[in-house]
Motif scaffolding. Structure first.
Motif: not given
Length: 577
Positions: A424-427, A457-459, A531-532, A556-557
């Motif tokens: 996958y890509t994250t774009d 994204i960050p946690f 996003a926990d 994606i967290v």
């Protein structure tokens, strides 16, 4: 010299083998462990005078009830005895740090192949109410689904009157044809799929259909009692109105979250949503029986199953013969009653009390704007297609990206990404790449782009997403479901979202908390969540036809800093590919 990726993967899986056995799991749970076995097997079922072999769990249609309590651990062994690959999704379960058990095929796991098994092992944390489980691969959930009932902890009561009895009612769709053949033909020709032949209550179509006089769901009640009806829309492609003749219903819960009670004579439930209602029966048994009906709410341009499922609400009385009782029929809104639906959905509010708080993110770290709707793909060379034109196929997208399922499960690829190439890509674009008048005159170019694009994204990021319907190939309501999370529905409206004037009107006090929300036809809805929960989480339209056409994306967290903020390794029996 470093270890090879294959060896490292084996080591990770070996470490994760403890996840497969309940006595060895280290995840916190405060209840008991409940074991279920799901044998996926073929069963001959007859509906509408049509007998066919269907995929079932334990030979039951609909499938068995899974009953648990908040704080319990569920250990469900799924054994595949059919030719089809299978996976099971626990719809609405938060799956806190147990993303390997979420179930969507090619997202958190590869499917369970014929002759193989997988143990879904997860804890019910901070949830109670009505959810459901269903197959999450192709269109198998047409027959592979059942209720997931989460009772409160022992010695805890409902925030409403204790019901005399609790009754799950699952709305479904019946196809005389094999649903797998239906969607495969659609994907091949590029046209819309053939519609279902009937809707069902608990697998039964009722007397308004041909050859179904005996296949009627009957709810037998006693006078002067309160019943809790657990309503689940497990239909593949249709939002449904529901009503019971001459009886009002009190809505007390949505998607396994308590809501401020309100009365209504008619409900609308999208696929993927659940609604708990209280039915208070009449003080004396009336000399009548009462039809309960469900039929579609539909706004799109495509064909749909324009039929009605009927069941019977019947009072238990020792004397009067049923044959002499009049049969009362409820009224239902028009098929395209969008204003009714908007008014109905606006009534849902969280309790927002000290015991049942609404923890709405007040500040937002990241904002997203996703268009949702239909589009087209070019027809392969030397083929005539049956899409909007004979040179195109129907497609669906978010921000004009039609989601392509990967060959390797996304969570597996993410977890082992330092050792093997990502699939996958994250774009995935946070906003439409080419803005247009979303609900006005559609653009001439309706082609979508294909890709397995995700958002990372960050946690613990607080997220706001505006989901905007488009008029490309016709405005239409879309039930959007987010895996691994509940979210707060902070705003909705018709037309194009106004980033300046609409946010000040958001409800940040007591918005409803859900896992599936209907994006209004020709309108927008705004959601917020924290996003926990680390992992890979699918967000998609719960019309299976739109999901098959690519209406979805995934988040994606990332892991947090501390051990209890990280995704554990996979279990040893995780189906790999």
């Amino acid at each position: 010299m470093g270890a090879s990726p294959a060896i490292v993967m084996i080591l990770f899986v070996a470490v994760g083998c403890f996840m497969a056995y309940p006595e060895a799991v280290t995840a916190k749970h405060t209840g008991i462990t409940r074991h279920y076995t799901f044998n996926i097997k073929l069963k001959n079922i007859t509906r509408l005078c049509h007998t066919k072999s269907i995929v079932t769990v334990n030979g039951k249609f609909p499938g068995p009830r899974v009953i648990t309590r908040e704080g319990d651990r569920l250990v469900v062994k799924v054994v595949n005895h059919v030719p089809n690959n299978i996976s099971i999704h626990w719809h609405g379960v938060r799956q806190l740090r147990s993303g390997w058990a979420d179930g969507p095929s090619c997202i958190t796991q590869c499917p369970i192949q014929t002759g193989h098994s997988y143990v879904y092992n997860f804890t019910i944390t901070g949830q109670k109410g009505t959810l459901f489980w269903h197959a999450h691969i192709s269109w198998l959930r047409a027959t592979v689904y059942g209720p997931l009932i989460i009772l409160p902890r022992r010695n805890e009561s409902y925030p409403f009157v204790k019901p005399y009895k609790e009754v799950p009612i699952l709305f479904g769709e019946w196809f005389n044809a094999d649903p797998e053949a239906v969607i495969n033909q659609s994907l091949q020709t590029g046209g819309g799929p053939n519609v279902s032949d009937a809707y069902t209550f608990n697998g039964l179509p009722g007397p308004l259909y041909n050859c179904s006089a005996k296949d009627i769901y009957k709810l037998k009640v006693k006078p002067g009692k309160t019943y809790l009806l657990r309503l689940i829309n497990a239909a593949l492609n249709d939002e449904l109105f529901f009503s019971i003749a001459d009886h009002s219903l009190t809505v007390v819960e949505a998607d396994a979250v308590y809501v401020k009670p309100f009365e209504t004579n008619v409900l609308m439930i999208t696929p993927g949503q659940t609604t708990n209602v209280l039915l208070k029966t009449k003080s004396k048994a009336p000399n009548a029986t009462f039809l309960m009906l469900a039929r579609p709410y539909a706004t799109g341009m495509g064909t749909f199953d324009n039929t009605t499922v009927a069941g019977i609400l019947e009072y238990e009385t020792p004397s009067t013969s049923l044959k002499n009782r009049p049969l009362l029929k409820p009224g239902l809104p028009a098929i395209n009653a969008t204003n009714f639906v908007a008014n109905f959905t606006s009534k849902f509010r969280s309790l927002a009390t000290a015991k049942f708080p609404a923890n709405v993110p007040q500040k937002v770290d990241k904002k997203f704007f996703f268009t949702v709707g239909l589009g087209t793909k070019p027809c392969p060379k030397n083929q005539t297609c049956q899409g909007p034109t004979n040179t195109t196929k129907f497609a669906a997208s978010m921000n004009n990206i039609s989601f392509a399922l990967p060959r390797t499960a996304l969570l597996q690829s993410h977890f082992f990404s330092q050792y093997s190439k990502r699939v996958y890509t994250t774009d995935f674009p946070a906003f439409p790449q080419i803005p247009f008048n979303y609900t006005g005159t559609p653009p001439n170019n309706t082609l979508v782009n294909n890709g397995t694009k995700l958002v990372a994204i960050p946690f613990n990021t607080s997220v706001e997403v505006v989901l905007q319907d488009t008029s490309i190939l016709g405005a239409e309501s879309h039930p959007l479901h987010l895996h691994g999370y509940n979210f707060y529905v902070v705003g909705q409206g018709f037309g194009n979202f106004d980033p300046k004037n609409d946010p000040p009107k958001f409800n940040l006090v007591d918005p409803v908390e859900r896992n599936t929300v209907g994006v209004p036809s020709g309108g927008w809805v705004a959601i917020r969540f924290q996003a926990d929960n680390p992992g890979v989480w699918l967000m998609h339209c719960h019309f299976d036809v739109h999901q098959s056409w690519g209406l979805g994306m995934a988040w994606i967290v990332l892991d947090g800093e501390f051990p209890n903020q990280k995704l554990p390794p996979p279990p040893s029996d995780l189906p790999m590919c």
